[in-house]
Design a protein around this motif. Structure first.
Motif, PDB file in Angstrom:
ATOM      1  N   ALA A  91       1.316   2.464   3.470  1.00  9.90           N
ATOM      2  CA  ALA A  91       0.054   3.213   3.397  1.00  9.90           C
ATOM      3  C   ALA A  91       0.115   4.466   4.268  1.00  9.90           C
ATOM      4  CB  ALA A  91      -1.109   2.324   3.827  1.00  9.90           C
ATOM      5  N   TYR A 102      -5.878   2.286  -4.404  1.00  6.22           N
ATOM      6  CA  TYR A 102      -4.459   2.635  -4.314  1.00  6.22           C
ATOM      7  C   TYR A 102      -4.021   3.397  -5.560  1.00  6.22           C
ATOM      8  CZ  TYR A 102       0.441   2.356  -5.233  1.00  6.22           C
ATOM      9  OH  TYR A 102       1.709   2.690  -5.593  1.00  6.22           O
ATOM     10  N   SER A 127      -8.286   1.758   0.687  1.00  5.10           N
ATOM     11  CA  SER A 127      -7.444   0.659   0.209  1.00  5.10           C
ATOM     12  C   SER A 127      -6.857  -0.136   1.368  1.00  5.10           C
ATOM     13  CB  SER A 127      -6.320   1.212  -0.668  1.00  5.10           C
ATOM     14  OG  SER A 127      -5.478   0.171  -1.115  1.00  5.10           O
ATOM     15  N   VAL A 128      -6.343   0.548   2.385  1.00  2.66           N
ATOM     16  CA  VAL A 128      -5.716  -0.160   3.498  1.00  2.66           C
ATOM     17  C   VAL A 128      -6.769  -0.860   4.355  1.00  2.66           C
ATOM     18  CG1 VAL A 128      -5.689   1.668   5.271  1.00  2.66           C
ATOM     19  CG2 VAL A 128      -3.785   0.038   5.116  1.00  2.66           C
ATOM     20  N   ILE A 162      -6.498   6.092  -0.046  1.00  2.00           N
ATOM     21  CA  ILE A 162      -5.542   5.160   0.543  1.00  2.00           C
ATOM     22  C   ILE A 162      -6.101   4.562   1.833  1.00  2.00           C
ATOM     23  CG2 ILE A 162      -4.222   6.822   1.937  1.00  2.00           C
ATOM     24  CD1 ILE A 162      -2.795   3.914  -0.162  1.00  2.00           C
ATOM     25  N   TYR A 220       1.243  -1.752   5.654  1.00  2.00           N
ATOM     26  CA  TYR A 220       0.598  -0.736   6.492  1.00  2.00           C
ATOM     27  C   TYR A 220       1.508   0.485   6.677  1.00  2.00           C
ATOM     28  CZ  TYR A 220      -2.741  -4.437   7.585  1.00  2.00           C
ATOM     29  OH  TYR A 220      -3.689  -5.441   7.501  1.00  2.00           O
ATOM     30  N   TYR A 222       3.746  -1.083  -2.961  1.00  2.00           N
ATOM     31  CA  TYR A 222       2.351  -1.339  -2.589  1.00  2.00           C
ATOM     32  C   TYR A 222       1.683  -2.308  -3.570  1.00  2.00           C
ATOM     33  CZ  TYR A 222      -2.040  -0.120  -0.218  1.00  2.00           C
ATOM     34  OH  TYR A 222      -3.194  -0.164   0.522  1.00  2.00           O
TER      35      TYR A 222
END
Length: 401
Positions: free
Chosen positions: A278, A219, A381-382, A378, A275, A311
């Protein structure tokens, strides 16, 4: 039990704003300090990031040795020393590059030692609303990033470089006095638990803790694309005033987003909100390099600021939830565990910023192509967040049994 919560809370937010503003003033390009950092930029950045990450990893050992309040006060004094060394190089020994290297050492020592202490105090003060408290803290931190270029423009306009730095020194010293007067040391029993919290946390979360750190790192590489890559990209493709205003738009809407997020996070599940954030980061990272129109670029920076707003605090709240289950049978252990986890995660956060910073320093090409790599960060990361959420029930069930 902490006393005097109101003055402590006020100083928490004032300190974090000044702290980030000071660091941004040192690192911001095209200022009267820039020549002091231009002769050996790779060396200075290496010293800064290496010291910062090391101090963060040993944050708990330092606070156990001297106490959390003194660590916070000494961290702010390190900022004072860094500024005084830069003044000495600018006014007394302009050829002494070692003064700048030493200033970066003290600046690095201050960076996350202060921030980690402030997060720990936020967890203590906002014990029932930790996520909201951390978001507010980050909003004030980003206010420092937003104010720094405006302050620097004013000092450049009036040609008051050294008096301006001395004013920052005076403010820092005033805040140090505020810490010593208004801040309390946490429960002394906590200190006895700190000695084993790092190993205990790794034992309890041998896979999940590294995954949380990786989540933050990927992130952070996305966020630093807005704050570092976009500056390089816009300076090379647009005019400098537009590049600076675009960065201000990013920080402004990150602050506004953090204020806006306080409402939905109070009523809805933070994991689901993450979410959506993101998705906004992903869209903004694609939008900015896709067009040369100012309106499109500004829209991307605006969306990026709003989407980055909560985030990191949400990730911290997720790991806090898991640690609260680990510490169920020993409540005094909770703070040392969350303190250790946060210090590891902020170290990972800054490590990724350093990677992006060095990459932009080395790269001499048009950064448009590199900009398209950032959406991958990203997405990773998600994906890690999704995996941690899916397996959370199984982890918590094991902890409660």
């Amino acid at each position: 039990m902490l006393r005097r919560n109101l003055p402590m809370t006020l100083f928490l937010f004032l300190i974090v704003t000044l702290h980030t503003a000071v660091l941004a003033c040192i690192q911001w390009p095209n200022t009267f300090l820039s020549p002091l950092l231009s002769d050996h930029p790779f060396l200075y950045k290496s010293i800064f990031y290496l010291v910062t990450i090391t101090v963060s990893c040993f944050h708990q050992q330092i606070s156990r040795l001297i106490g959390l309040k003194l660590e916070l006060a000494y961290g702010m004094l390190c900022n004072v020393v860094a500024l005084l060394l830069l003044i000495a190089r600018a006014e007394i020994l302009p050829s002494a590059s070692w003064l700048t290297a030493l200033a970066m050492f003290f600046s690095g020592a201050a960076m996350l030692s202060v921030f980690n202490c402030l997060i720990t105090y936020t967890v203590l003060v906002f014990s029932k609303r930790t996520l909201l408290g951390i978001i507010i803290l980050y909003a004030f931190a980003n206010a420092g990033n937003l104010l720094a270029p405006q302050i620097l423009d004013l000092q450049n306009l009036f040609n008051v470089g050294v008096p301006f730095l001395l004013f920052l020194v005076a403010l820092l010293l005033m805040y140090v006095v505020g810490v010593l007067v208004f801040f309390d040391e946490p429960n002394p029993m906590i200190g006895k638990k700190r000695y084993r919290s790092g190993l205990y946390l790794l034992k309890q979360m041998p896979l999940r803790l590294p995954l949380f750190i990786l989540t933050i790192m990927f992130y952070s590489m996305s966020e630093s694309t807005f704050s570092i890559w976009s500056e390089d990209f816009l300076v090379k493709t647009q005019d400098i005033p537009f590049a600076e205003s675009s960065l201000s738009i990013f920080w402004l809407f990150m602050i506004l987003g953090q204020m806006i997020m306080l409402v939905p996070l109070h009523y809805f599940d933070a994991k689901k909100i993450l979410y959506f954030l993101a998705a906004g980061v992903f869209t903004a990272l694609l939008l900015i390099p896709a067009s040369s129109f100012h309106l499109v670029i500004l829209s991307g920076m605006l969306l990026g600021g709003l989407s980055c707003a909560a985030y990191f605090p949400i990730i911290l709240s997720l790991i806090e939830t898991e640690i609260s289950y680990i510490a169920t049978r020993d409540e005094v252990l909770f703070l040392p565990l969350i303190e250790q986890a946060i210090s590891f995660m902020t170290a990972g956060y800054l490590l990724s910023i350093g990677i992006t910073d060095f990459w932009t320093t080395w790269s001499k090409q048009n950064p448009r192509g590199y900009f398209y790599i950032a959406p991958i960060y990203i997405l990773i990361s998600v994906f890690l967040v999704f995996y941690l959420n899916v397996t959370r029930k199984y982890f918590l069930k094991n902890e409660s049994s």
